[in-house]
Scaffold this motif. Structure first.
Motif, PDB file in Angstrom:
ATOM      1  N   PRO A   1       8.624  -4.385 -14.386  1.00 52.33           N
ATOM      2  CA  PRO A   1      10.409  -4.382 -14.540  1.00 52.33           C
ATOM      3  C   PRO A   1      10.438  -3.829 -15.656  1.00 52.33           C
ATOM      4  O   PRO A   1       9.483  -3.816 -16.802  1.00 52.33           O
TER       5      PRO A   1
ATOM      6  N   LEU B   1      -3.647  -1.538  -9.082  1.00 51.99           N
ATOM      7  CA  LEU B   1      -3.809  -2.402  -8.063  1.00 51.99           C
ATOM      8  C   LEU B   1      -2.864  -3.258  -7.399  1.00 51.99           C
ATOM      9  O   LEU B   1      -2.531  -2.952  -6.157  1.00 51.99           O
ATOM     10  N   SER B   2      -1.975  -3.843  -8.190  1.00 53.56           N
ATOM     11  CA  SER B   2      -0.856  -4.667  -7.694  1.00 53.56           C
ATOM     12  C   SER B   2       0.200  -3.533  -7.101  1.00 53.56           C
ATOM     13  O   SER B   2       0.877  -3.928  -5.951  1.00 53.56           O
TER      14      SER B   2
ATOM     15  N   LYS C   1      -2.418   1.420   4.409  1.00 55.16           N
ATOM     16  CA  LYS C   1      -3.593   1.202   3.611  1.00 55.16           C
ATOM     17  C   LYS C   1      -3.714   2.434   2.760  1.00 55.16           C
ATOM     18  O   LYS C   1      -4.028   3.547   3.448  1.00 55.16           O
ATOM     19  N   LEU C   2      -3.902   2.262   1.394  1.00 57.45           N
ATOM     20  CA  LEU C   2      -4.122   3.101   0.420  1.00 57.45           C
ATOM     21  C   LEU C   2      -5.711   2.938   0.143  1.00 57.45           C
ATOM     22  O   LEU C   2      -6.309   1.895  -0.038  1.00 57.45           O
TER      23      LEU C   2
ATOM     24  N   LEU D   1      -4.949  -3.011 -13.576  1.00 57.60           N
ATOM     25  CA  LEU D   1      -4.430  -4.211 -12.635  1.00 57.60           C
ATOM     26  C   LEU D   1      -3.091  -4.008 -12.061  1.00 57.60           C
ATOM     27  O   LEU D   1      -2.871  -4.315 -10.914  1.00 57.60           O
TER      28      LEU D   1
ATOM     29  N   LEU E   1      -8.414   2.390  -1.960  1.00 60.19           N
ATOM     30  CA  LEU E   1      -8.650   1.675  -3.496  1.00 60.19           C
ATOM     31  C   LEU E   1      -9.412   2.524  -4.357  1.00 60.19           C
ATOM     32  O   LEU E   1      -9.283   2.513  -5.772  1.00 60.19           O
TER      33      LEU E   1
ATOM     34  N   THR F   1       9.416  -4.470  -9.373  1.00 60.07           N
ATOM     35  CA  THR F   1       8.752  -5.772  -8.875  1.00 60.07           C
ATOM     36  C   THR F   1       7.588  -5.904  -9.918  1.00 60.07           C
ATOM     37  O   THR F   1       7.312  -6.888 -10.457  1.00 60.07           O
ATOM     38  N   ILE F   2       6.723  -5.136  -9.751  1.00 60.81           N
ATOM     39  CA  ILE F   2       5.451  -5.179 -10.605  1.00 60.81           C
ATOM     40  C   ILE F   2       5.477  -4.871 -12.096  1.00 60.81           C
ATOM     41  O   ILE F   2       5.110  -5.433 -12.951  1.00 60.81           O
TER      42      ILE F   2
ATOM     43  N   THR G   1      -1.142  -2.760  -3.613  1.00 61.26           N
ATOM     44  CA  THR G   1      -1.093  -3.859  -2.758  1.00 61.26           C
ATOM     45  C   THR G   1       0.374  -4.051  -2.258  1.00 61.26           C
ATOM     46  O   THR G   1       0.646  -4.208  -1.132  1.00 61.26           O
ATOM     47  N   LEU G   2       1.536  -4.045  -3.137  1.00 58.06           N
ATOM     48  CA  LEU G   2       2.591  -4.188  -2.667  1.00 58.06           C
ATOM     49  C   LEU G   2       3.213  -3.251  -1.930  1.00 58.06           C
ATOM     50  O   LEU G   2       3.878  -3.304  -1.069  1.00 58.06           O
TER      51      LEU G   2
ATOM     52  N   GLU H   1       1.211  -1.108  -0.048  1.00 59.28           N
ATOM     53  CA  GLU H   1       0.635  -1.208   1.226  1.00 59.28           C
ATOM     54  C   GLU H   1       1.472  -2.238   2.288  1.00 59.28           C
ATOM     55  O   GLU H   1       1.611  -2.068   3.545  1.00 59.28           O
ATOM     56  N   GLU H   2       1.916  -3.418   1.608  1.00 61.56           N
ATOM     57  CA  GLU H   2       2.747  -4.360   2.422  1.00 61.56           C
ATOM     58  C   GLU H   2       4.116  -3.733   2.804  1.00 61.56           C
ATOM     59  O   GLU H   2       4.416  -3.949   3.832  1.00 61.56           O
TER      60      GLU H   2
END
Lengths: 594, 82
Positions: free
Chosen positions: B21, B45-46, B58-59, B42, B61, B18-19, B49-50, B52-53
């Motif tokens: 491709p 980071l994305s 929680k990772l 970045l 940062l 997803t982040i 975030t994804l 984690e969801e």
């Protein structure tokens, strides 16, 4: 939810933001070259990093049918960019300037013992700095500003004493926002992350770890819920705010199906949790109406039976609260089209609320420009389900907002009468209209400016003059500024049209003319033009010149000058030679003196 | 209750795709910042975030800077999920 098109999602997916949003920020465009998207330059800057926020903003733009070209100031160089006229910011000339402030940049580090007066002086200074920055941006590049203000810090120290301590960070931030809010704000849209923190959870949305590691203004995981909040500010900046709430009836405004259960069987009022939850939802809708949101019903029902639901004791809303009532067995997309037409507002100004997923899906597919809310599950959650779209987000109330619902109900009553009248002239005569077109009084100037800012349809040049500009026109006695008010037998519409004409030698040049959509096509246009002609003749003016600049929404006035007897002189220029004027234009509006 | 390594792999590959491709499901486990176009901090980071969801975790940062490959990310996620 995931099968929905992006434009129909109230809360987009985190994946949408992190993948599609990233591509848009990088300059790619994954949606094809359809010309239905409006292109806008969006610049994002602040005292935080903005990269991740930019991805969410990109998605919010797409959902509002905008193709954004996104640029960002480098982290840390935001004030330099604003202050330096040679900076990239001013060469980009963005349409929208998005600003993000963190609390550390706004509060002063002062002793806890600082007096209220001293704190007040410090905050005044900070507020003036921000106001002058807004003014600079607005005057130098004309960008519409969306400014994010932070939540208070996540520590309460000693509790309630801290909250009311003048020098506390929390108090400083509250005071600052209040000062800014009550100042002349150049149409700035304020996003208050303090309020968002209350709704979403301060710890979850604004975790300190994200600040320390990446200077993020908001947690990435909270970005999806933030997108509708950004969209509301964007609509505010672009004058595309939602205006009307269209509601289903059965299992939306009351529990049960009135056609089956009868008026005695539906649940509304008190006595049990379900009835109370529906009554609370009706009260919420009524509060929106009191703030100028127009209400309408779109329901598959027999209209006579449907209306009896509002007669039930315990029903907060009454039939008279709705400016349009569409109860039939036709599909809801057609019903919504009829409602928009009847209220004379765009489909994109509607929010539609229904408990039936099939109806919601149909509307989402056929009319994606309508905000559709699917009410799901416990009616006690309905208010929250509507609220999460941030559909109705005003920056300020005006007196006009409070009177609007009534005015639209009047229009609906007048339209119903139109159905009865045998021909248009006799209908217009029956309205017993009284009009006035005079120089605005001091108290009317706010409304004069607001009409120009808000009106999209009857707006010849869509200039969006601010208060300073309007006052500038009024300062020269050669110019004509007319504030036009209309009454009819159904009530007082108030100040509904503004015409500004500038003297150019022997000509009067109409530089703006706007009229609220609820009164046009009633020969009030002719009434106002007669008044302008009379003034022009008194002043020995030779010609009145009018111009039209087409936008996506003002086609209703494309032929206005032609209808008023002007002669075309060039592409968008129309001229009326006063020597050729023999009789006043026909109007059904009678003049009232002051 | 622990999630199998195969299941973690499959879901994390989807997150990665997803982040960032462009790589096949077979190539992704070998991905590093060096061999993957557009993988910057970045993007990491994305990914955090994804992930984690996706896994409800929680990772830290603070680990963004040193997480430079799919394998390193997979190790972090496995520690938290397992």
């Amino acid at each position: 939810m995931s099968d929905l098109p992006l434009s129909a999602k109230i809360i987009p997916g985190l994946g949408d933001i992190l993948s599609t949003g990233t591509r848009i920020v990088a300059g790619a465009w994954p949606f094809g070259e359809a010309d239905s998207f409006r292109e806008l330059k969006v610049h994002i800057m602040g005292t935080t990093t903005t990269d991740m926020l930019a991805r969410a903003i990109a998605i919010g733009c797409v959902q509002e049918n905008i193709r954004p070209h996104i640029s960002q100031s480098l982290y840390g160089s935001f004030m330099q960019d604003v202050l330096n006229p040679a900076s990239e910011f001013y060469s980009i000339k963005p349409d929208i300037a998005v600003i993000v402030s963190d609390w550390r940049s706004l509060v002063a580090d002062i002793p806890a013992s600082t007096s209220e007066e001293d704190v007040s002086a410090i905050i005044d200074k900070k507020a003036n700095e921000i106001l002058s920055m807004w003014r600079r941006i607005s005057q130098n590049c004309g960008a519409k500003i969306i400014h994010h203000f932070p939540p208070p810090p996540q520590f309460r120290l000693t509790g309630v004493a801290e909250q009311y301590l003048p020098a506390s960070y929390t108090n400083q931030l509250q005071l600052l926002l209040r000062r800014l809010w009550s100042a002349e704000t150049f149409g700035v849209q304020i996003i208050d992350f303090g309020q968002f923190a209350l709704e979403y959870g301060n710890a979850a949305a604004f975790a300190p770890r994200s600040w320390y590691s990446a200077k993020l203004p908001i947690e990435n995981s909270a970005l999806p819920a933030y997108v509708p909040l950004f969209r509301s500010a964007l609509r505010g900046a672009l004058n595309t705010a939602k205006k009307a709430l269209v509601l289903d009836l059965d299992n939306t405004l009351w529990g049960g199906v009135i056609g089956d259960d009868g008026v005695d069987g539906i649940k509304i009022g008190s006595g049990d949790a379900v009835s109370e939850a529906y009554a609370a939802f009706q009260s919420y809708v009524k509060l929106l109406a009191d703030r100028g949101i127009i209400l309408a019903v779109c329901s598959k029902n027999n209209p006579d039976i449907a209306k009896t639901g509002f007669d039930k004791p315990g029903s907060i809303l009454k039939v008279s609260d709705f400016a349009a009532f569409e109860a039939s067995w036709g599909d809801k997309a057609s019903g919504l089209r009829k409602i928009a037409k009847q209220l004379n507002i765009g489909l994109d100004a509607l929010v539609f609320v229904d408990d039936n997923p099939a109806e919601c899906t149909l509307v989402q597919q056929e009319l994606p420009q309508i905000g559709t809310v699917h009410l799901d599950g416990d009616p006690a959650d309905f208010i929250a389900q509507v609220e999460q779209g941030y559909w109705f987000q005003f920056q300020k109330y005006s007196r006009d907002d409070f009177a609007r619902t009534q005015a639209y109900a009047m229009r609906a009553a007048a339209l119903a009468e139109q159905g009865d009248a045998s021909d248009l002239p006799s209908y217009l005569r029956s309205l017993e209209m009284l009009g006035q077109a005079v120089r605005p009084s001091e108290g009317q100037i706010e409304r004069v400016v607001q009409l120009g800012q808000k009106t999209n349809q009857f707006n010849l040049l869509t200039q969006r003059f601010d208060e300073q500009t309007v006052r500038g026109f009024m300062a020269d006695d050669g110019n004509v500024v007319l504030a036009c008010s209309l009454k009819d037998k159904f009530g007082d519409h108030g100040l509904v049209s503004v015409l500004i004409a500038q003297k150019q030698n022997d000509d009067l040049d109409i530089v703006e003319w706007t009229m609220s959509c609820r009164v046009f096509s009633r020969t009030f246009e002719q009434f106002i033009m007669n008044e302008l002609i009379r003034i022009a003749q008194e002043r020995n003016i030779r010609r009145i010149v009018g111009r039209f600049k087409a936008t996506a929404k003002n086609s209703v006035v494309a032929d206005l000058y032609e209808r008023l007897g002007f002669v075309r002189e060039g592409d968008d220029v129309w001229v009326l030679n006063l020597a050729d004027v023999t009789a006043p234009l026909e109007t059904y509006v009678t003049a009232v003196s002051e | 209750m622990a999630m199998t390594p195969e299941r973690i792999r499959k879901r994390l590959v989807r997150v990665f795709n997803t982040i960032l491709p462009g790589k096949s499901a077979e190539e992704i486990p070998e991905a590093t910042m060096d061999n993957t176009e557009a993988w910057d901090s970045l993007a990491t980071l994305s990914l955090f975030t994804l992930a984690e969801e996706e896994f409800g975790i929680k990772l830290g940062l603070d680990l963004i800077g040193q997480t430079k490959s799919f394998a390193a990310l997979e190790k972090l996620v496995t520690e938290k999920v397992g």
